[in-house]
Design a protein around this motif. Structure first.
Motif, short mmCIF file in Angstrom:
data_model
loop_
_atom_site.label_atom_id
_atom_site.label_comp_id
_atom_site.label_asym_id
_atom_site.label_seq_id
_atom_site.Cartn_x
_atom_site.Cartn_y
_atom_site.Cartn_z
N ARG A 166 39.28 23.78 32.87
CA ARG A 166 38.16 24.71 32.94
C ARG A 166 38.10 25.59 31.69
NH1 ARG A 166 33.84 24.55 36.46
NH2 ARG A 166 32.77 26.54 36.34
N ALA A 167 39.28 26.01 31.22
CA ALA A 167 39.33 26.85 30.03
C ALA A 167 38.85 26.12 28.79
CB ALA A 167 40.75 27.37 29.81
N GLU A 168 38.91 24.78 28.84
CA GLU A 168 38.49 23.99 27.69
C GLU A 168 37.00 24.17 27.42
OE1 GLU A 168 38.57 19.30 26.31
OE2 GLU A 168 39.92 19.99 27.89
N VAL A 169 36.22 24.42 28.48
CA VAL A 169 34.78 24.61 28.32
C VAL A 169 34.50 25.93 27.61
CG1 VAL A 169 32.57 24.84 29.49
CG2 VAL A 169 34.29 23.26 30.38
N SER A 170 35.13 27.02 28.08
CA SER A 170 34.88 28.33 27.48
C SER A 170 35.36 28.40 26.04
CB SER A 170 35.55 29.43 28.32
OG SER A 170 36.94 29.20 28.42
N SER A 171 36.37 27.60 25.71
CA SER A 171 36.90 27.62 24.35
C SER A 171 36.29 26.54 23.47
CB SER A 171 38.43 27.46 24.36
OG SER A 171 38.78 26.19 24.89
N ALA A 225 30.34 12.13 29.26
CA ALA A 225 30.26 12.32 30.71
C ALA A 225 31.65 12.54 31.31
CB ALA A 225 29.60 11.10 31.36
N ALA A 226 32.65 11.79 30.85
CA ALA A 226 34.01 11.95 31.35
C ALA A 226 34.53 13.36 31.04
CB ALA A 226 34.92 10.89 30.73
N TRP A 227 34.23 13.86 29.82
CA TRP A 227 34.65 15.21 29.45
C TRP A 227 34.01 16.23 30.39
CZ3 TRP A 227 32.12 19.67 27.90
CH2 TRP A 227 32.91 20.68 27.32
N ALA A 228 32.73 16.04 30.69
CA ALA A 228 32.02 16.97 31.57
C ALA A 228 32.61 17.01 32.97
CB ALA A 228 30.54 16.59 31.64
N TRP A 229 32.93 15.84 33.52
CA TRP A 229 33.53 15.79 34.85
C TRP A 229 34.94 16.36 34.85
CZ3 TRP A 229 31.76 13.93 39.67
CH2 TRP A 229 30.44 13.49 39.67
N ARG A 230 35.69 16.04 33.82
CA ARG A 230 37.07 16.53 33.76
C ARG A 230 37.12 18.04 33.66
NH1 ARG A 230 40.28 17.51 29.42
NH2 ARG A 230 38.83 16.52 27.97
N CYS A 231 36.16 18.63 32.97
CA CYS A 231 36.16 20.07 32.75
C CYS A 231 35.34 20.82 33.78
CB CYS A 231 35.65 20.39 31.35
SG CYS A 231 36.72 19.78 30.04
#
Length: 237
Positions: A166-171, A225-231
């Protein structure tokens, strides 16, 4: 192994538009014939060769340099995953675009193909329309995966999401609008559908896609898409 001649004396029914050159690799002649018949009916697609095993596929692909290689998973000499790594993987000197088509709906095949550099993964019962669209998508540098496979694959990625994801999105270096594009890609939208959803031009969407791939170091729509689901980005607003 069949090397189809690209006769220059054929009519220019499609004008000067260049057709998508496709190589088909499958150990079953009936399957190769079926794929050829499906693809050859399209005015923008030309089948330039066929291979009956993985080694022949690699040899013919390097000789003919097709726009797209349609490759079966289970073949003699070299399987489809090894063929994909050799032709499209990170160590390929001059990578080609590979679409993997198989009877076997197994997660390790999906992961192996996509990690090996494939830009498409279809089941043989997906239908002629998806085969054609997968070839066209690959030729554009996009990716298409059988819907049933995509949903299961991405849901599993989401279930296995680590707490730090989750933190990967904000950063992440993505802008708000780029995150909007990522969400729509993860929902399975095409570039044209993203245009209509966000009220922007097609060139703007393509620019966002290129920026997203560069910033996140991702190769295609499937990895976005995989990055979006993972995060946990999917469905998040």
């Amino acid at each position: 192994m069949t090397d189809a001649s690209g006769s220059s004396g054929a009519s220019g029914a499609s004008g000067s538009a260049r057709r998508i050159r496709v190589l088909i690799a499958d150990d079953q002649e009936m399957v190769r014939t079926g794929f050829r018949l499906i693809l050859q009916t399209q005015p923008d697609i030309e089948v330039v060769g066929e291979a009956a095993d993985g080694a022949q596929c690699v040899e013919l692909a390097r000789k003919l340099r097709p726009d797209v290689c349609v490759v079966d998973i289970r073949m003699p000499k070299l399987d489809g995953l090894e063929v994909t790594r050799l032709l499209a993987g990170p160590k390929a000197v001059d990578p080609l675009r590979v679409v993997v088509v198989t009877t076997f709906d197994q997660d390790d095949y999906v992961y192996g193909a996509l990690h090996g550099g494939a830009c498409g993964f279809l089941l043989k019962d997906a239908g002629p329309g998806l085969l054609v669209e997968a070839v066209r998508a690959a030729s554009r540098g996009d990716a298409l995966v059988s819907p049933a496979v995509t949903v299961r694959l991405l849901e599993r990625i989401g279930e296995q999401r680590p707490a730090a994801a989750r933190a990967e999105v904000s950063s992440s270096p993505l802008t708000g609008r780029e995150l909007d594009v990522v969400r729509l890609v993860a929902d399975g939208r095409t570039n044209q559908e993203i245009c209509e959803e966000l009220f922007v031009s097609l060139s703007t969407v393509k620019s966002h896609m290129a920026s997203i791939q560069a910033k996140l170091k991702l190769r295609n729509r499937v990895e976005i898409a995989a990055w979006a689901w993972r995060c946990g980005v999917v469905g998040d607003r």
